[in-house]
Design a protein around this motif. Sequence first.
Motif, PDB file in Angstrom:
ATOM      1  N   GLN A   2      -2.997 -13.305  -1.282  1.00 67.08           N
ATOM      2  CA  GLN A   2      -3.529 -13.648  -2.600  1.00 67.08           C
ATOM      3  C   GLN A   2      -5.054 -13.637  -2.580  1.00 67.08           C
ATOM      4  OE1 GLN A   2      -2.494 -16.892  -6.043  1.00 67.08           O
ATOM      5  NE2 GLN A   2      -2.911 -17.724  -4.026  1.00 67.08           N
ATOM      6  N   THR A   3      -5.650 -13.991  -1.447  1.00 72.90           N
ATOM      7  CA  THR A   3      -7.118 -14.012  -1.358  1.00 72.90           C
ATOM      8  C   THR A   3      -7.708 -12.619  -1.446  1.00 72.90           C
ATOM      9  OG1 THR A   3      -7.173 -13.868   1.081  1.00 72.90           O
ATOM     10  CG2 THR A   3      -7.007 -16.068   0.114  1.00 72.90           C
ATOM     11  N   THR A   4      -6.926 -11.596  -1.154  1.00 74.16           N
ATOM     12  CA  THR A   4      -7.411 -10.209  -1.250  1.00 74.16           C
ATOM     13  C   THR A   4      -7.039  -9.581  -2.588  1.00 74.16           C
ATOM     14  OG1 THR A   4      -5.404  -9.170  -0.329  1.00 74.16           O
ATOM     15  CG2 THR A   4      -7.066  -9.966   1.238  1.00 74.16           C
ATOM     16  N   GLY A   5      -6.292 -10.313  -3.403  1.00 78.48           N
ATOM     17  CA  GLY A   5      -5.916  -9.807  -4.713  1.00 78.48           C
ATOM     18  C   GLY A   5      -4.667  -8.961  -4.731  1.00 78.48           C
ATOM     19  N   LEU A   6      -4.054  -8.732  -3.577  1.00 74.98           N
ATOM     20  CA  LEU A   6      -2.852  -7.900  -3.535  1.00 74.98           C
ATOM     21  C   LEU A   6      -1.624  -8.630  -4.057  1.00 74.98           C
ATOM     22  CD1 LEU A   6      -3.016  -5.915  -0.167  1.00 74.98           C
ATOM     23  CD2 LEU A   6      -3.053  -4.980  -2.485  1.00 74.98           C
ATOM     24  N   ILE A  25       0.824  -1.210   0.000  1.00 75.00           N
ATOM     25  CA  ILE A  25       0.000   0.000   0.000  1.00 75.00           C
ATOM     26  C   ILE A  25       0.857   1.259   0.000  1.00 75.00           C
ATOM     27  CG2 ILE A  25      -1.549   1.365   1.471  1.00 75.00           C
ATOM     28  CD1 ILE A  25      -2.929  -1.268   2.226  1.00 75.00           C
ATOM     29  N   ASP A  26       1.936   1.246   0.780  1.00 77.25           N
ATOM     30  CA  ASP A  26       2.795   2.430   0.897  1.00 77.25           C
ATOM     31  C   ASP A  26       3.756   2.593  -0.272  1.00 77.25           C
ATOM     32  OD1 ASP A  26       1.582   3.030   3.292  1.00 77.25           O
ATOM     33  OD2 ASP A  26       3.202   2.256   4.551  1.00 77.25           O
ATOM     34  N   GLY A  27       3.782   1.612  -1.164  1.00 80.22           N
ATOM     35  CA  GLY A  27       4.644   1.718  -2.337  1.00 80.22           C
ATOM     36  C   GLY A  27       6.056   1.213  -2.128  1.00 80.22           C
ATOM     37  N   GLU A  28       6.302   0.512  -1.017  1.00 82.34           N
ATOM     38  CA  GLU A  28       7.631  -0.087  -0.827  1.00 82.34           C
ATOM     39  C   GLU A  28       7.857  -1.202  -1.844  1.00 82.34           C
ATOM     40  OE1 GLU A  28       8.679  -1.005   3.301  1.00 82.34           O
ATOM     41  OE2 GLU A  28       6.962   0.215   3.933  1.00 82.34           O
ATOM     42  N   PHE A  29       6.769  -1.848  -2.240  1.00 82.49           N
ATOM     43  CA  PHE A  29       6.790  -2.775  -3.368  1.00 82.49           C
ATOM     44  C   PHE A  29       6.002  -2.125  -4.498  1.00 82.49           C
ATOM     45  CE2 PHE A  29       7.088  -6.000   0.132  1.00 82.49           C
ATOM     46  CZ  PHE A  29       8.316  -6.548  -0.230  1.00 82.49           C
ATOM     47  N   THR A  30       6.507  -2.201  -5.698  1.00 83.86           N
ATOM     48  CA  THR A  30       5.809  -1.602  -6.834  1.00 83.86           C
ATOM     49  C   THR A  30       4.883  -2.618  -7.489  1.00 83.86           C
ATOM     50  OG1 THR A  30       7.631  -2.184  -8.324  1.00 83.86           O
ATOM     51  CG2 THR A  30       7.699  -0.011  -7.294  1.00 83.86           C
ATOM     52  N   LEU A  31       3.957  -2.117  -8.285  1.00 85.04           N
ATOM     53  CA  LEU A  31       3.029  -3.002  -8.981  1.00 85.04           C
ATOM     54  C   LEU A  31       3.799  -3.980  -9.860  1.00 85.04           C
ATOM     55  CD1 LEU A  31       0.234  -0.505 -10.134  1.00 85.04           C
ATOM     56  CD2 LEU A  31       0.348  -1.857  -8.034  1.00 85.04           C
ATOM     57  N   GLY A  32       3.469  -5.253  -9.737  1.00 85.22           N
ATOM     58  CA  GLY A  32       4.113  -6.275 -10.551  1.00 85.22           C
ATOM     59  C   GLY A  32       5.454  -6.755 -10.035  1.00 85.22           C
ATOM     60  N   GLY A  91       6.986 -17.718  -8.732  1.00 85.06           N
ATOM     61  CA  GLY A  91       7.118 -16.959  -7.499  1.00 85.06           C
ATOM     62  C   GLY A  91       5.886 -16.119  -7.193  1.00 85.06           C
ATOM     63  N   SER A  92       6.041 -15.215  -6.227  1.00 85.31           N
ATOM     64  CA  SER A  92       4.958 -14.343  -5.790  1.00 85.31           C
ATOM     65  C   SER A  92       5.230 -12.911  -6.257  1.00 85.31           C
ATOM     66  CB  SER A  92       4.830 -14.381  -4.259  1.00 85.31           C
ATOM     67  OG  SER A  92       4.549 -15.694  -3.810  1.00 85.31           O
ATOM     68  N   PHE A  93       4.167 -12.249  -6.709  1.00 84.53           N
ATOM     69  CA  PHE A  93       4.301 -10.914  -7.261  1.00 84.53           C
ATOM     70  C   PHE A  93       3.202  -9.993  -6.723  1.00 84.53           C
ATOM     71  CE2 PHE A  93       6.146 -13.924 -10.138  1.00 84.53           C
ATOM     72  CZ  PHE A  93       7.242 -13.297 -10.711  1.00 84.53           C
ATOM     73  N   VAL A  94       3.530  -8.711  -6.597  1.00 78.50           N
ATOM     74  CA  VAL A  94       2.495  -7.726  -6.307  1.00 78.50           C
ATOM     75  C   VAL A  94       1.526  -7.714  -7.491  1.00 78.50           C
ATOM     76  CG1 VAL A  94       2.011  -5.279  -5.869  1.00 78.50           C
ATOM     77  CG2 VAL A  94       4.120  -6.321  -4.988  1.00 78.50           C
ATOM     78  N   PHE A  95       0.243  -7.557  -7.213  1.00 72.52           N
ATOM     79  CA  PHE A  95      -0.748  -7.560  -8.292  1.00 72.52           C
ATOM     80  C   PHE A  95      -0.392  -6.526  -9.359  1.00 72.52           C
ATOM     81  CE2 PHE A  95      -2.280  -3.891  -6.031  1.00 72.52           C
ATOM     82  CZ  PHE A  95      -3.071  -3.168  -6.925  1.00 72.52           C
ATOM     83  N   GLN A  96      -0.712  -6.846 -10.584  1.00 66.41           N
ATOM     84  CA  GLN A  96      -0.406  -5.964 -11.698  1.00 66.41           C
ATOM     85  C   GLN A  96      -1.652  -5.856 -12.572  1.00 66.41           C
ATOM     86  OE1 GLN A  96       3.200  -6.958 -13.664  1.00 66.41           O
ATOM     87  NE2 GLN A  96       3.063  -5.333 -15.172  1.00 66.41           N
ATOM     88  N   PRO A  97      -2.451  -4.818 -12.382  1.00 61.91           N
ATOM     89  CA  PRO A  97      -3.733  -4.733 -13.081  1.00 61.91           C
ATOM     90  C   PRO A  97      -3.594  -4.324 -14.538  1.00 61.91           C
ATOM     91  CG  PRO A  97      -3.370  -2.731 -11.831  1.00 61.91           C
ATOM     92  CD  PRO A  97      -2.217  -3.652 -11.512  1.00 61.91           C
ATOM     93  N   THR A  98      -4.612  -4.638 -15.307  1.00 60.87           N
ATOM     94  CA  THR A  98      -4.742  -4.089 -16.642  1.00 60.87           C
ATOM     95  C   THR A  98      -5.496  -2.763 -16.525  1.00 60.87           C
ATOM     96  OG1 THR A  98      -6.895  -5.120 -17.047  1.00 60.87           O
ATOM     97  CG2 THR A  98      -4.933  -6.419 -17.600  1.00 60.87           C
TER      98      THR A  98
END
Length: 233
Positions: free
Chosen positions: A60-64, A26-33, A72-79
């Motif tokens: 993952q259940t919250t979509g984040l 949420i705070d942007g410490e991890f970027t999208l994708g 591996g695991s990734f921050v969600f990356q929307p279209t």
Amino acid sequence: MVQKFDIEMPKSLTEIVAARVRQAIIDGEFTLGQMISEESLAESFGVSRTPVRDALTLLQTTGLVEIRPKRGSFVFQPTEDDVQAICDFRVMLEVQAARRGCAIDRTGLLAAMEALCREMREASEADDDVRYGRVDSQFHEVLFAHCANPYMRDAYGLVAGKISALRTAMSRQFFDSREVSLAEHERMVDLIGQGQFDGLHALLSDHIGRTVDAFRLAADSGQFSAPRARQRA
């Protein structure tokens, strides 16, 4: 008869890790994708990889978080379609929550919103982007705290993390985003106080809709590689 007392149970390691990673997204410490390393997180928390893996599964259940087999695991990356759908959902639900909250507890709702506007102004004057973003999220969420409808609240809560993460990532696309944002939040309070919900709908459509514009700017500038839109049936 034995008297029973309610106590708050201590959080598990999984819950602690999940809460911290959620806030980091949420705070942007991890970027999208961005890829999230289980090993690095485990080392940072001083725990084994098991609670980290379980925390990422929980997120993952919250979509984040998106867990991709063998990758591996990734921050969600929307279209862009995802972002547009979230924005449409927000406008629809926030207007109705404001309408209900005003009808049920107008004084309490307005007092809470005004207090959060003051906090946003303080954060802006302190040039504190993280605090501003967190209070911004609270401002919109307070509508659901006063709407007296748990289904509306829970529906918004399902995507609240994504909304906050998008807010952080997309606000960086406009140099005057805080000034414009603050003025619009103060105007929202005025419109709700006056019962002008058509005006609130128009303002929220512009306010929230800029997320889509910012997403396009970020994708065009190569800040992240936006995935292709899903094929429609």
